[in-house]
Design an enzyme around this catalytic site. Structure first.
Site, PDB file in Angstrom:
ATOM      1  N   CYS A  76       0.630  -1.578   0.146  1.00  0.00           N
ATOM      2  CA  CYS A  76      -0.136   0.217   0.000  1.00  0.00           C
ATOM      3  C   CYS A  76       0.413   1.477   0.341  1.00  0.00           C
ATOM      4  O   CYS A  76       0.507   1.958  -0.592  1.00  0.00           O
ATOM      5  CB  CYS A  76      -0.662   0.514   0.998  1.00  0.00           C
ATOM      6  SG  CYS A  76      -1.686  -1.944   1.920  1.00  0.00           S
ATOM      7  N   ARG A 136       6.428 -11.461   4.699  1.00  0.00           N
ATOM      8  CA  ARG A 136       6.040 -11.919   5.659  1.00  0.00           C
ATOM      9  C   ARG A 136       6.425 -12.974   6.833  1.00  0.00           C
ATOM     10  O   ARG A 136       6.644 -14.009   6.503  1.00  0.00           O
ATOM     11  CB  ARG A 136       4.642 -12.127   6.294  1.00  0.00           C
ATOM     12  CG  ARG A 136       3.745 -10.910   5.326  1.00  0.00           C
ATOM     13  CD  ARG A 136       1.893 -11.207   5.305  1.00  0.00           C
ATOM     14  NE  ARG A 136       1.847  -9.684   4.434  1.00  0.00           N
ATOM     15  CZ  ARG A 136       0.013 -10.238   3.887  1.00  0.00           C
ATOM     16  NH1 ARG A 136      -0.635 -10.998   4.680  1.00  0.00           N
ATOM     17  NH2 ARG A 136      -0.211  -9.197   2.947  1.00  0.00           N
ATOM     18  N   GLN A 174       1.386 -10.701  -4.790  1.00  0.00           N
ATOM     19  CA  GLN A 174       0.341 -10.237  -5.352  1.00  0.00           C
ATOM     20  C   GLN A 174       0.094  -9.403  -5.931  1.00  0.00           C
ATOM     21  O   GLN A 174       0.858  -8.469  -6.164  1.00  0.00           O
ATOM     22  CB  GLN A 174      -0.347  -9.232  -3.221  1.00  0.00           C
ATOM     23  CG  GLN A 174      -0.331 -10.435  -2.200  1.00  0.00           C
ATOM     24  CD  GLN A 174      -0.665  -8.967  -1.205  1.00  0.00           C
ATOM     25  OE1 GLN A 174      -0.008  -8.136  -0.874  1.00  0.00           O
ATOM     26  NE2 GLN A 174      -1.912  -9.712  -0.146  1.00  0.00           N
ATOM     27  N   ASP A 225      -2.378  -7.178  -6.482  1.00  0.00           N
ATOM     28  CA  ASP A 225      -2.803  -5.798  -5.541  1.00  0.00           C
ATOM     29  C   ASP A 225      -3.073  -4.655  -5.833  1.00  0.00           C
ATOM     30  O   ASP A 225      -2.435  -4.359  -7.030  1.00  0.00           O
ATOM     31  CB  ASP A 225      -1.546  -5.547  -4.772  1.00  0.00           C
ATOM     32  CG  ASP A 225      -2.623  -5.010  -3.181  1.00  0.00           C
ATOM     33  OD1 ASP A 225      -3.801  -4.875  -2.778  1.00  0.00           O
ATOM     34  OD2 ASP A 225      -1.405  -5.283  -2.125  1.00  0.00           O
ATOM     35  N   HIS A 256      -5.112  -0.281  -5.181  1.00  0.00           N
ATOM     36  CA  HIS A 256      -5.594   0.373  -4.246  1.00  0.00           C
ATOM     37  C   HIS A 256      -6.202   1.261  -5.667  1.00  0.00           C
ATOM     38  O   HIS A 256      -5.867   1.870  -6.341  1.00  0.00           O
ATOM     39  CB  HIS A 256      -4.763   1.075  -3.113  1.00  0.00           C
ATOM     40  CG  HIS A 256      -3.710   0.303  -2.578  1.00  0.00           C
ATOM     41  ND1 HIS A 256      -2.250  -0.764  -2.890  1.00  0.00           N
ATOM     42  CD2 HIS A 256      -4.039  -0.811  -1.251  1.00  0.00           C
ATOM     43  CE1 HIS A 256      -2.302  -1.555  -2.492  1.00  0.00           C
ATOM     44  NE2 HIS A 256      -3.742  -1.125  -0.936  1.00  0.00           N
ATOM     45  N   LYS A 299     -15.023  -6.123   4.731  1.00  0.00           N
ATOM     46  CA  LYS A 299     -14.398  -6.218   2.737  1.00  0.00           C
ATOM     47  C   LYS A 299     -15.434  -7.225   2.288  1.00  0.00           C
ATOM     48  O   LYS A 299     -16.238  -7.594   3.589  1.00  0.00           O
ATOM     49  CB  LYS A 299     -13.083  -6.885   3.807  1.00  0.00           C
ATOM     50  CG  LYS A 299     -13.701  -7.471   4.560  1.00  0.00           C
ATOM     51  CD  LYS A 299     -12.396  -8.217   5.456  1.00  0.00           C
ATOM     52  CE  LYS A 299     -12.424  -9.612   6.578  1.00  0.00           C
ATOM     53  NZ  LYS A 299     -11.207 -10.830   5.831  1.00  0.00           N
ATOM     54  N   HIS A 346      -8.780  -1.720  -0.690  1.00  0.00           N
ATOM     55  CA  HIS A 346      -7.431  -2.893  -1.286  1.00  0.00           C
ATOM     56  C   HIS A 346      -7.893  -3.272  -1.104  1.00  0.00           C
ATOM     57  O   HIS A 346      -9.185  -4.019  -1.722  1.00  0.00           O
ATOM     58  CB  HIS A 346      -6.499  -2.612   0.449  1.00  0.00           C
ATOM     59  CG  HIS A 346      -6.193  -2.237   1.171  1.00  0.00           C
ATOM     60  ND1 HIS A 346      -5.111  -1.835   1.150  1.00  0.00           N
ATOM     61  CD2 HIS A 346      -6.623  -1.145   1.871  1.00  0.00           C
ATOM     62  CE1 HIS A 346      -5.086  -1.204   2.577  1.00  0.00           C
ATOM     63  NE2 HIS A 346      -5.485  -0.924   3.023  1.00  0.00           N
TER      64      HIS A 346
HETATM   65 ZN   LIG Z   1      -3.172  -2.390   0.752  1.00  0.00          ZN
END
Ligand SMILES: [Zn+2]
Ligand SMILES: [Zn+2]
Length: 648
Positions: A345, A374, A392, A394, A396, A475, A521
């Site tokens: 992010c 992680r 990911q 990913d 935004h 979510k 997200h």
């Molecule tokens: Zn994010």
């Protein structure tokens, strides 16, 4: 004394036929009668426990006056728990009788089975498992009752001290009650809340399945114990079905297939949980990632790329340092500490903030195939399904509050499209505000309504998980179902109220005022690595043509065919096909078999006929021969079979 009134109170709850309910009236209970004697005829031999006024108890409890009683049968979810937990006690008895020096730790029921942890110097072997199973069979045959006793704490301590069960003493240390319950069947007594089966003969189908190491209390600093896993079902048929499922899952295990198909490795020299992709694994990932890039560009996303490490102060600003530090890796240079990103992010926030944004610029959608790290406990790692380093898909999305519903709908349509491409059915869950959360009531209401509205506008069915949202916003989670019916979490779309606030993101609205954008997200596949693991198991390693790292292999019958075969390979490569050659001077049967073991969709065998006619004869994985065709026709075939994954 059973009177007519008793039967008039008895009724079956229609939606849960495995649980039966009745109300006992005062006149129903005679002295010394147990719940077991009250099991209705249709459930005799099947009922294993009962809810009495909402509490799950053993059937040898006295039948109560005027209580709401629901009998639980062995094939219900709760019944299976009782059955499996009781089987774990029987396993512990068998182990203690075969290996008297062993100490017992804990033995709960788990999803699909049970385990018990043992402290034993010598490791258990597969032969040991067989012996334990045999001994368990003998114990079950004795039809022993599970007897519950409540003991004052001091007596319980004395008892387990006498047994030398030090792990139980440790557990007792943590219990604050004055009395504890213990259960005894045959020669074995365990500290346990229960409930348990009426007797061991209720165990009709069980199997010990595997052995694994497990730290006492899951803590690496503690002693490593040996865990024996097993399972039990209400009847032999259900057990057999489950064992077949396990067998099939084992055949599809992506860790084994990853090795056999030369896709990836995990190597402790590099680090636990850090996948290393070999050419073929990297190829499958590249195909998926290229597909994702194209699809995101098509849907108005911008591709961005951020750094792998960012200053610690930035993680403090975002709140990750406070909430996520334990899962993060850190590094340092020139006295500056950096955090290795566990999420993508932050760089996206900085890109948004790099200039003044107008309402006309929104929505902005940043997409990154972002690699994150992680720190997972080694015991939790599992091949590609649970890793420490992963990528990911990913994105935004920053938009005005008015645009929120359309953006969520856009994400949902995108997910639906991608799941359709992979032919995965999926389910959705909406998670709402948890107790511990930030953001105003209005924010939460608006975001939750937007998610709900988007779900309903799409006409989707969904479940609601009350209070299960992230602390920063509600979510929707998506779970896909694989070929074995297993569910895997993949996509998620989450509203976030914190980051726009913490990074002071604004846009200039039509009225000239600076306002906060709303932020989403979202991921679609989630972890690409994990998704690849799921795909390998779903397809049992036999990727469809569009995803196969090698789509065709060209095999020669003898050396005189090599020249023509080489031309075929070149032509296929020029057209963008992924092709390998096997021109070794080996028997054709062997070459075909090896190609099949590598699960390559097509083998093109080049012999005299093919050379003379300048054609190829494709043999599909599984052995079916197609009609001979020109190379162009073969290219057209795999091109159409590759559909959205074809790359020129
Ligand atoms: Zn994010
Ligand atoms: Zn127990």
């Amino acid at each position: 004394m059973v009177c007519v009134a008793f039967f008039s109170y008895y009724h079956v709850i229609m939606n849960t036929p495995k649980v039966e309910s009745k109300k006992l009236s005062a006149s129903d209970v005679s002295g010394g009668e147990t719940l077991l004697s009250r099991v209705p005829d249709g459930m005799r031999g099947k009922a294993v426990a009962a809810y009495v006024n909402g509490e799950l108890v053993d059937l040898d409890r006295p039948a109560p006056n005027d209580a709401d009683v629901r009998f639980i049968s062995a094939d219900s979810a709760e019944g299976l728990d009782v059955l499996r937990h009781s089987t774990s006690h029987v396993m512990a008895e068998a182990v203690k009788s075969l290996y008297p020096d062993v100490k017992v730790a804990i033995g709960p029921s788990i999803e699909n089975g049970f385990y018990y942890d043992f402290d034993k110097t010598e490791p258990f072997t597969p032969d040991d498992l067989e012996n334990i199973e045999k001994r368990m069979g003998e114990i079950i045959g004795q039809d022993l009752t599970f007897e519950r006793r409540e003991l004052p704490m001091a007596d319980a301590r004395a008892l387990f001290e006498k047994f030398g069960e030090t792990y139980k003493l440790e557990l007792l240390d943590e219990i604050e009650d004055d009395t504890v319950s213990i259960y005894t069947q045959g020669e074995f007594t365990d500290l346990c809340r229960g409930p348990h089966l009426p007797s061991t003969k209720f165990i009709k189908a069980f199997k010990l399945t595997s052995i694994a190491g497990a730290y006492w209390r899951g803590d690496e600093k503690n002693r490593m114990l040996q865990r024996i896993y097993g399972t039990a079902f209400a009847d032999k048929k259900a057990l057999k079905q489950h064992l077949q499922f396990l067998e099939e899952a084992k055949k599809r295990d992506h860790r084994r297939l990853g090795r056999e198909l030369d896709l990836f490795q995990f190597n402790d020299e590099a680090g636990a949980g850090m996948p290393i992709y070999h050419p073929k694994g990297a190829m499958v990932r590249t195909i998926i990632e290229d597909f994702e890039r194209r699809e995101h560009l098509r849907r108005g996303y911008d591709i961005v790329i951020g750094p792998l490490i960012l200053k610690r102060e930035l993680w403090e600003r975002s709140g990750h340092y406070e909430n996520y530090r334990d899962l993060m890796y850190f590094t340092e240079a020139d006295g500056q500490e950096y955090g290795i990103k566990p999420m993508n992010c932050l760089a996206h926030m900085l890109i948004y903030r790099s200039k003044i944004r107008s309402y006309r610029d929104l929505p902005i959608r940043y997409f990154e195939l972002g690699t994150v790290h992680r720190h997972e406990k080694s015991g939790q790692l599992h091949g590609l399904l649970r890793v420490s380093a992963f990528t990911q898909d990913d994105a935004h999305i920053l938009c005005t509050p008015d645009q929120l519903v359309d953006e969520i709908v856009g994400v949902m349509e995108f997910i639906d499209y991608v799941m359709g491409v992979f032919e995965f059915p999926y389910a959705m869950e909406l998670s709402t505000r948890p107790e511990k959360s930030i953001g105003t009531d209005i924010d939460w209401q608006r975001a939750t309504d937007a998610l709900k509205f988007a779900l309903e506008r799409q006409g989707h069915e969904y479940e609601i998980n009350e209070g299960d949202g992230a602390f920063y916003g509600p979510k929707i989670d998506f779970k896909l179902k694989d070929a074995l019916g297993r569910e895997w979490q993949c996509a998620t779309v989450q509203c976030d109220f914190t980051l726009p606030e913490r990074f002071d993101l604004t846009f200039v609205d039509a009225d000239g005022e600076r306002k906060r954008p709303v932020m989403l997200h979202r991921v679609i596949l989630g972890s690409v690595d994990r998704f690849l693991g799921v795909l390998i198991e779903h397809y049992a390693g036999a990727f469809p043509v569009g995803l196969a790292p090698v789509q065709a292999i060209v095999l020669t019958i003898t050396d005189v065919h090599i020249e023509h075969a080489r031309n075929v390979v070149d032509e296929l490569k020029r057209a963008g096909a992924r092709v390998e050659a096997d021109f070794r001077n080996e028997k054709l049967g062997l070459k075909v078999r090896e190609a099949q073991l590598q699960k390559i969709p097509y083998a093109l065998i080049i012999g005299d006929t093919e050379v003379e006619a300048n054609r190829v004869t494709p043999r599909a994985l599984g052995g079916k021969n197609l009609d001979s065709m020109s190379v162009e026709e073969f290219i057209a075939l795999i091109r159409s079979e590759s559909s959205v994954f074809w790359r020129e």
